[in-house]
Write a protein that holds these residues in place. Sequence first.
Motif, PDB file in Angstrom:
ATOM      1  N   UNK A  83      46.209  46.883  45.839  1.00  0.00           N
ATOM      2  CA  UNK A  83      44.953  47.392  46.599  1.00  0.00           C
ATOM      3  C   UNK A  83      43.779  46.625  46.033  1.00  0.00           C
ATOM      4  N   UNK A  84      42.892  46.434  46.713  1.00  0.00           N
ATOM      5  CA  UNK A  84      41.490  45.740  46.322  1.00  0.00           C
ATOM      6  C   UNK A  84      40.846  47.033  46.062  1.00  0.00           C
ATOM      7  N   UNK A  93      41.575  38.477  44.839  1.00  0.00           N
ATOM      8  CA  UNK A  93      42.908  38.527  43.709  1.00  0.00           C
ATOM      9  C   UNK A  93      43.790  39.398  44.400  1.00  0.00           C
ATOM     10  N   UNK A  94      43.462  40.566  45.055  1.00  0.00           N
ATOM     11  CA  UNK A  94      44.423  41.262  45.737  1.00  0.00           C
ATOM     12  C   UNK A  94      45.200  40.370  46.850  1.00  0.00           C
ATOM     13  N   UNK A  95      44.597  39.598  47.543  1.00  0.00           N
ATOM     14  CA  UNK A  95      44.956  38.663  48.676  1.00  0.00           C
ATOM     15  C   UNK A  95      46.008  37.665  48.239  1.00  0.00           C
ATOM     16  N   UNK A  96      45.719  36.936  47.140  1.00  0.00           N
ATOM     17  CA  UNK A  96      46.517  35.984  46.475  1.00  0.00           C
ATOM     18  C   UNK A  96      47.819  36.647  46.024  1.00  0.00           C
ATOM     19  N   UNK A 293      41.211  37.335  35.062  1.00  0.00           N
ATOM     20  CA  UNK A 293      42.423  38.268  34.450  1.00  0.00           C
ATOM     21  C   UNK A 293      41.702  39.485  34.342  1.00  0.00           C
ATOM     22  N   UNK A 294      40.432  39.852  33.806  1.00  0.00           N
ATOM     23  CA  UNK A 294      40.078  41.298  33.729  1.00  0.00           C
ATOM     24  C   UNK A 294      40.180  41.794  34.884  1.00  0.00           C
ATOM     25  N   UNK A 295      39.645  41.276  35.972  1.00  0.00           N
ATOM     26  CA  UNK A 295      39.406  41.955  37.210  1.00  0.00           C
ATOM     27  C   UNK A 295      40.830  42.076  37.623  1.00  0.00           C
ATOM     28  N   UNK A 296      41.654  41.364  37.783  1.00  0.00           N
ATOM     29  CA  UNK A 296      43.094  41.678  38.186  1.00  0.00           C
ATOM     30  C   UNK A 296      43.820  42.728  37.642  1.00  0.00           C
ATOM     31  N   UNK A 297      43.258  42.964  36.155  1.00  0.00           N
ATOM     32  CA  UNK A 297      43.849  44.261  35.602  1.00  0.00           C
ATOM     33  C   UNK A 297      43.427  45.526  36.181  1.00  0.00           C
ATOM     34  N   UNK A 298      42.393  45.572  36.951  1.00  0.00           N
ATOM     35  CA  UNK A 298      41.873  46.628  37.474  1.00  0.00           C
ATOM     36  C   UNK A 298      42.543  47.054  38.789  1.00  0.00           C
ATOM     37  N   UNK A 303      52.154  50.565  45.756  1.00  0.00           N
ATOM     38  CA  UNK A 303      53.412  51.193  45.667  1.00  0.00           C
ATOM     39  C   UNK A 303      53.273  52.400  44.723  1.00  0.00           C
ATOM     40  N   UNK A 304      52.945  52.420  43.494  1.00  0.00           N
ATOM     41  CA  UNK A 304      52.839  53.426  42.578  1.00  0.00           C
ATOM     42  C   UNK A 304      51.875  54.044  42.357  1.00  0.00           C
ATOM     43  N   UNK A 305      50.539  53.471  42.883  1.00  0.00           N
ATOM     44  CA  UNK A 305      49.169  54.031  42.641  1.00  0.00           C
ATOM     45  C   UNK A 305      48.581  53.724  41.323  1.00  0.00           C
ATOM     46  N   UNK A 306      49.313  53.226  40.452  1.00  0.00           N
ATOM     47  CA  UNK A 306      48.651  53.241  39.113  1.00  0.00           C
ATOM     48  C   UNK A 306      47.925  51.968  38.940  1.00  0.00           C
ATOM     49  N   UNK A 307      47.236  51.885  37.623  1.00  0.00           N
ATOM     50  CA  UNK A 307      46.384  50.643  37.398  1.00  0.00           C
ATOM     51  C   UNK A 307      47.468  49.608  36.540  1.00  0.00           C
TER      52      UNK A 307
END
Length: 335
Positions: A83-84, A93-96, A293-298, A303-307
Amino acid sequence: MAGERVGTTSGAVNFRDGPGFTFNIMSVLPPGVQVSILGEQGDWFEVAVGGQHGFLNHAYVHEWLKDQADLQAAALAPGDPKLDAGVAAQRMLADIWNSYGGLLGRLAAQISIDPAVAVAVCATEAGGDGFGPDGRMIIRFENHIFWSQWGKSHPDQFNARFKFDPDAQWQGHQYRPAPDADWQRSHASQASEWDALRVAQEMDAEAARKSISMGLPQIMGFNYASIGYPSVDDMFDRFSADVRNQLLALFDFIHSHAALTQALQQGDFLAFARGYNGGGQAETYNNILGNYMSLFATLPDATAGGVRGLGGRVIFPEALPLIERVGAAGGAPGG
């Protein structure tokens, strides 16, 4: 050989009748010979070439990812969409990931890098897009590369249609559609990239295609052999047909350059940027890759709701405007 495991000899290599150095040498294969890989025994590939079966040592065979049937058939989308989180760069990044994460995850595992690195490279090079709204492949025509490929041997014809800054060759690009037309700023839009390519193709079609970076990974056309294509036209046609071919080529390019693979495995984005994009803007690309890279980590997992944690990297707020600006500016291996 489509659908088979395919390799290419990376140097002169003994073609033996068994899997070991003590077996008989049937012939010596020169570099660049394509072989069908039938299986493996230890450090040896069992191969077929020219109607013969035999064995080649692993060290002298490069296996192209684009020719592996399981990767050609792998799902593009991942099983764990993201999820963005509201920021434009995070949406990209979410779209990719949500579009290509299934294949990107498989390919990242092939060269032992974090899938997030693959997402960051895709975002940096073409903003995550392989094709524009008009359905044509994303390209970037590089005036200075066309100079090296063709123009320096035809300076008067080149200078009548193209310009670049001789002190910073990746800057100051201009072209004109006809010798008596007004000069146009290059890289203003995808329409201008394709128009510049059209002008160059009128001079030399092959050199023109070697002078563009193509698709989502923005690989320069002159690198066609480094991703296992027999010609730049074959690369152009395959890239134009399917984004899957573009993604496979990205990893084949990295995989065929040990220094690039090692740089990504070690998280050395500066070394990767120098090798992939050239030295001119390496620091810029280094910063962009790290920030993505840092943004993708956020990004939360849908499905799991976690980061998704990637080593606790920190996003520096002052870096966000830089990555928001990136879009499809693109880069070019060796450029």
